[in-house]
Structure formats: structure tokens, C-alpha cells
Design an enzyme around this catalytic site. Structure first.
Site, PDB file in Angstrom:
ATOM      1  CG  HIS A   1      36.685   8.623  38.791  1.00  0.00           C
ATOM      2  ND1 HIS A   1      35.501   7.435  39.071  1.00  0.00           N
ATOM      3  CD2 HIS A   1      36.541   9.409  37.685  1.00  0.00           C
ATOM      4  CE1 HIS A   1      34.498   8.093  37.765  1.00  0.00           C
ATOM      5  NE2 HIS A   1      35.734   8.644  37.193  1.00  0.00           N
TER       6      HIS A   1
ATOM      7  CG  ASP B   1      34.513   4.956  40.987  1.00  0.00           C
ATOM      8  OD1 ASP B   1      34.988   5.843  41.407  1.00  0.00           O
ATOM      9  OD2 ASP B   1      33.933   5.096  39.556  1.00  0.00           O
TER      10      ASP B   1
ATOM     11  CB  SER C   1      32.135  10.310  36.335  1.00  0.00           C
ATOM     12  OG  SER C   1      32.611   8.863  35.239  1.00  0.00           O
TER      13      SER C   1
END
Length: 405
Positions: free
Chosen positions: A137, A167, A251
Site C-alpha cells: 500500500h 501487503d 509502514s
């Protein structure tokens, strides 16, 4: 009674004068010392030095009971194992910038806009090329990707491959300015309560290289993920839970153990005001095979049925009997909404509104159960036994799993 045996009482007035005179003389001398001698001693500095020595000695006595010698100046070294580990690992944690091209208001020329920022980890350096792992993402929809090194050097990177379900994404770039890659550890032996350190760029590159420390709060946690934002879970990610602060921008960053080894890729943060100290990372043992496949193949190939399916719990209970004709003992499953022509499911005879309840004898209650069996236990080309209901009748078929072109 003779003369010498006779006693006379003492004279009280005479006794009183014998001690009163010395007392008065002492008081007079004390007043003279205070008013005349004390100022002279202070002016010469003798009294202040003596008092300072007494104060110093009193401080020593009060601190260690008088058992030590004079006060010593001690230089404290605050360097610890954690700071040494951070100094070693930090250069391998980078920033990742997602740049997307957009047309201007008049649709006359393209503009390059920074769509987002995240973190990444340099996990491999070979033949002059450095490889970076980050989150899917973080780089999703990017036209250009920049990696920002620890010394603020910007290097353009190429997207090698990206995977929605895990992911994860892999980038590659020129490795001439990269000194080292991170040491990869194992998440299999991670224990609840052991130290964990998160490194990344929370809230963007202005806080690049931020370090937070905590512990492993839990292992083998499952977190539902909704890819299409329709309010229904499409997948359940298995993650490591930590109380080390992980915020937006973290992230793709590194979760390391006390030895500086990579044990997880930071991925998710539950952003609720009522929830604190709850961060998640993708275990490195499950991430590494996907990273290697992305690096070599550019994508992750998973088994393919060729059906559009939905969980049975999305259908009103009245339709279970009226439309699907399910018996009362069926408590869950997935129903087929459509079948792709010439797909493995089509060749095996599955049709619209069939309800699958078992795969290889294992109960399937929803889409997540089905995907777990397919993606974690099966390979392309494997045969899988499917138990399903059509018009209320239980049937079985075997599907040879394919791959989506």
C-alpha cells in the site's frame, strides 16, 4: 560531744558567689569574641575554608557513611546494547516516496505529485544492486518511486513486484551508495515479552529514522483486511503484535530483535483513540518466501479456481432455504455468483448459486477459510476435492487448480 565533732550549717550566700563570678566572666569573653574576633577571621578567609572543608566532609559522610575517601568525578557511559544495535541497523532503514503523475487543471501537462510516504528496509545487496522491501500500500499506484537513504540521499527505485494479500512489495535501486543490508533473523522463535524495536519514518520523512522500543505483545495474531473497502473482510493477515509505537509512515519499516536482526515488516496500526500501544508487523518467516518470489518473478502466483464467490453469511437467512435450498444443518459456506468460462471451476462443473462447504474434507465457513486453504496449502496444478450443495443436494467434484493469466 567534743569541739571537732560539732557541725555547722553551710552559708548559702557564700556558695552562690563561688560559681556566679566565673559564669559572668565567661559570658563577657564570649560576647567579645563574637563582636571583635569573628569578623577578623571571616576577613582573612580562614573560617570560610574551614567551613567548606567541613561541609565537604559532611557530604561524603552522609552519602556513604564516611567509609570512602574524597569525592571523585565519574564519567558515565550511557551507551547500551540498544544504542549499538540502532547505530548498526539504522542505515538499512530507508524512506519510500510514492510519486504519481497527474494532469494539471487544463489537462495540458503532467504534474508530479507526492502521493504518500512510507518506510522500507534494505534486505539484500548483490552485483551493485540493492533490494528494498516495503508495503504494497506504500507504493500502490506509483508512477515513480524514490528511496531516501539515512544520509538524506534520494535514489530513484524500480518496482520489481508487489502483492496485495501479503501487503509486500520489492524495489531495486543502484547500490553504489548503500553500505550494508540488514541482517535477517527468524520470527519462528519470537516469544511474548521479549524486547522489540521499530525503526521507520512516522508521519513522514521529517521524523526519519525514528526509533521506538517495546516488547512482543503477541504472536500469530490474525487481523482482518478489507481490500475493496466494502465493509467485509477479504483476508486475514497473520501478524506479530507489539506495543512499540507504529504510526502512519512507519509502514514498511523494520521490526528488529535485541540482536539487530529483522523479524518483521511493520505494516498496520489500529488508529482508534481508545486503543494505544497496538502495532503489527508481518513475520519475516512468512514474508521472506514472498519477497524472494517477487524478486525473481515480479509477482506472486497463487492457485486459481475461476469463480466469483461470496460468504454465505452475506445472504439473508430466508434465502438459504428459498433460493439456495440448503438443508438446516448447514451453518456456513461460500456461494458461487459467477463462473468464468473455461476456468478450472467451469471444467469441473460448478455453476452459479452452488454452495461450497468443504475443500479436501476441511470445513469452509467463509471466503477467508477458502482462500487460506488455497493460498497456504495448495499449489498451481494440485487437485482439490470440493463438496458443494446444488438445489439442496450434496455433491462432490475435483478441480485441478490453475493460474490466472
Amino acid at each position: 560531744m567534743g569541739y571537732y565533732d560539732q557541725h555547722y550549717p553551710p552559708n548559702p550566700k557564700k556558695k552562690k558567689r563561688s560559681w556566679l563570678v566565673p559564669l559572668l566572666l565567661g559570658a563577657i569573653l564570649g560576647v567579645l569574641l563574637v563582636t571583635v574576633a569573628l569578623p577578623a577571621l571571616v576577613d582573612t578567609g580562614l573560617l570560610s575554608n574551614s567551613q567548606q572543608q567541613q561541609d565537604n566532609q559532611r557530604g561524603i559522610d552522609s552519602s556513604d557513611g564516611g567509609s570512602r575517601g574524597p569525592t571523585e568525578v565519574v564519567n558515565v557511559d550511557v551507551s547500551t546494547q540498544i544504542t549499538e544495535v540502532i547505530n548498526q541497523v539504522a542505515p538499512a532503514v530507508v524512506g519510500v516516496i510514492n510519486i504519481q503523475n497527474q494532469m494539471d487543471f487544463w489537462q495540458q501537462q503532467e504534474e508530479y505529485n507526492q502521493a504518500g510516504e512510507g518506510s522500507g528496509v534494505i534486505y539484500k545487496k548483490a552485483d551493485g544492486t540493492a533490494f528494498v522491501v516495503t508495503n504494497h500500500h506504500v507504493v500502490e499506484g506509483a508512477d515513480t518511486i524514490e528511496v531516501v537513504l539515512a544520509d538524506d540521499t534520494h535514489v530513484e527505485a524500480e518496482l520489481v513486484g508487489s502483492d496485495l494479500f501479503s501487503d509486500l512489495a520489492v524495489l531495486k535501486m543502484d547500490g553504489s551508495q548503500v553500505d550494508q543490508a540488514i541482517e535477517i533473523g527468524s520470527s519462528a522463535n519470537v516469544k511474548t515479552g521479549e524486547p522489540a524495536i521499530a525503526i521507520g519514518n512516522p508521519l513522514g520523512l521529517m521524523f526519519s529514522g525514528s526509533v521506538t522500543q517495546g516488547v512482543i505483545s503477541g504472536t500469530e495474531r490474525t487481523i482482518p483486511q478489507d481490500f475493496n473497502q466494502d465493509g467485509r473482510a477479504d483476508w486475514q493477515a497473520e501478524v506479530i503484535q507489539t506495543d512499540a509505537a507504529i504510526n502512519p509512515g512507519n509502514s514498511g519499516g523494520a521490526l528488529i530483535n535485541i540482536r539487530g536482526q529483522l523479524i518483521g515488516i511493520n505494516s498496520m496500526k489500529i488508529n482508534q483513540t481508545a486503543v494505544e500501544g497496538l502495532g503489527f508487523a508481518i513475520p519475516i518467516d512468512s514474508a521472506l518466501p514472498i519477497m524472494e518470489e517477487l524478486e525473481t518473478e515480479g509477482k506472486v502466483t497463487r492457485p486459481y479456481l475461476g469463480v466469483e464467490i461470496y460468504s454465505l453469511d452475506e445472504v439473508p437467512q430466508t434465502e438459504w432455504d428459498n433460493t439456495l435450498g440448503l438443508p438446516e444443518n448447514i451453518k456456513g459456506g461460500v456461494y458461487v455468483w459467477s463462473v468464468e468460462p473455461l476456468s478450472p471451476a467451469d471444467q469441473a462443473g460448478l455453476k452459479r448459486l452452488d454452495v461450497m462447504t468443504e475443500l479436501d474434507g476441511k470445513q469452509v465457513m467463509n471466503m477467508i477459510d477458502l482462500r487460506k486453504i488455497l493460498y497456504q496449502e495448495k499449489e498451481v496444478g494440485d487437485d482439490i476435492s470440493v463438496t458443494y450443495y446444488r438445489g439442496g443436494k450434496k455433491q462432490k467434484t475435483t478441480i485441478q487448480l490453475g493460474t490466472q493469466e
